[in-house]
Design a protein around this motif. Sequence first.
Motif: not given
Length: 76
Positions: A5-8, A43-47
């Motif tokens: 996934p994009l988040t990872e 940004l990762y934390g927000i995602m």
Amino acid sequence: MFGIPLTEWAGYLASLVLMISFLMKNINTLRIINSVGAVLFILYGIMLATSWPIIISNTFILGVNIYYLSKLSTEK
């Protein structure tokens, strides 16, 4: 891509940038690249549907980096 996934991918990129920052010999370069890593982790934390521990710790790290970068730039 590759079933990840994009988040990872965002998390992997943030980790890579953070690791690269610690390879720098110049403290200014280290802090700049580390700041980019911190922003990516925010940004990762927000995602991750708002992961507050990641967001808070990296916001603190970003603030420390900005403080010392501004302190170094005014000393020169």
